[in-house]
Design a protein around this motif. Structure first.
Motif: not given
Length: 340
Positions: A75-92
């Motif tokens: 899920a974290g890898a997909v969220i980073q791809a979708v947002t194009r943000n390497g700092l994106a994380d489900p917790g953050i």
């Protein structure tokens, strides 16, 4: 698959199996005889004492840690791809906190119930988590949407605010609980696998079986979404619709993880970064590797928290945060330096 990647996958799987074996055999009560361990594990002339230890305590914990790490890594890898943000994380981003607040509310409703009712509550927890996670995701879209697209610069700031807000809601709801349930909720909120059982695993497993293959099947789409928005649209991809579907699938997985382990921050941040360094940017290679790395991280954190602090126990989520916060600051500094 390239030979180098096959070696990386093999080494990682061996490390995961080694941690699982150590977690099964080591603890307050050690299992010193491997032959008796395997005979009990496969129910061939089993040792009754070992059976209780394995099937009621340690195996549910290992399976839960593995599922949570796998789900959060992907899920974290997909969220980073979708947002194009390497700092994106489900917790953050506050998705963990949104799912957690809804589940704390559900725990409040079912507090003090019988064992049968608790089983029913376990089945409903991922659904409540999904509602809370989707609400957090809706706030992200609402406040980070700019010019028809998600503004990657706003996402982290919006996520921090959402995280704080839902954490406050969780605290307020937990204060309404009786003392025993409040203590359990606080341990669970910090990301603990100590209360793992087969009922919770059965409740969350369908979500993993349905949504993880779906995200893996979207690996080529994730490669496309990485490009600039105009390029994506020129390829005939309905970018915003696809992003919304992918984000909803991620929220479903995160909700299932939160429902059985509480909030495990930074797994979805660290695992994708390590995966991309090892496997490159192609998601058909990096996405499953990110899941395996997440699995390894959570298994190690749970094992260390259980073994190193005896007779007390430190929740896995706290240990992950201890290592995750410096890594997040390192990535933040690195990204800031790259912009300059």
């Amino acid at each position: 698959m390239p030979k180098k990647l096959a070696v990386i996958y093999t080494v990682l799987i061996v490390l995961i199996l080694a941690v699982c074996y150590a977690s099964i055999t080591m603890g307050a009560f050690s299992i010193d005889d491997p032959s008796e361990l395997f005979s009990t594990l496969f129910q061939i002339n089993p040792n009754e004492q070992y059976s209780i230890l394995l099937f009621d305590l340690r195996l549910p914990r290992i399976v839960t840690a593995g599922l949570v790490g796998l789900g959060l890594g992907i899920a974290g890898a997909v969220i980073q791809a979708v947002t194009r943000n390497g700092l994106a994380d489900p917790g953050i981003l506050g998705i963990n906190a949104g799912a957690g607040a809804a589940i704390v509310g559900y725990m409040l409703i079912f507090q003090g119930q019988t064992e049968t009712a608790n089983l029913l509550a376990a089945m409903g927890m991922p659904f409540f988590g999904l509602i809370g996670g989707l609400l957090a995701a809706a706030f992200i879209f609402m406040f980070a949407w700019h010019g028809g697209n998600l503004d990657s610069g706003r996402i982290i700031l919006v996520g921090i605010a959402i995280n704080s807000g839902f954490s406050a809601v969780s605290l307020y709801l937990s204060l309404k609980m009786n003392p025993n349930d409040y203590e359990m909720a606080m341990v669970w909120k910090n990301g603990s696998i100590g209360s793992a059982n087969w009922a919770y695993i059965q409740a969350a497993l369908p979500w993993f079986l349905l949504l993880i293959p779906f995200l893996l099947a979207k690996s080529r789409l994730l490669d496309t979404i990485r490009f600039h928005e105009d390029t994506v649209k020129s390829l005939g991809v309905s970018s915003n619709l696809e992003k919304a579907v992918l984000l909803i699938a991620c929220v479903g997985i995160i909700s299932a993880c939160v429902s059985i382990s509480g909030s495990m921050s930074f797994v979805g941040l660290i695992a994708p970064h390590i995966s991309r360094r090892l496997a490159g940017v192609l998601h058909r290679y990096s996405l499953p590797l990110s899941g395996l790395i997440g699995m390894f991280l959570v298994l190690c954190a749970d094992f260390a928290g259980k073994l190193l602090f005896q007779p007390s126990e430190v929740p896995a989520g706290i240990l992950l945060a201890i290592f995750g916060v410096p890594y997040f600051l390192y990535l933040l500094f690195k990204q800031k330096k790259a912009v300059q």
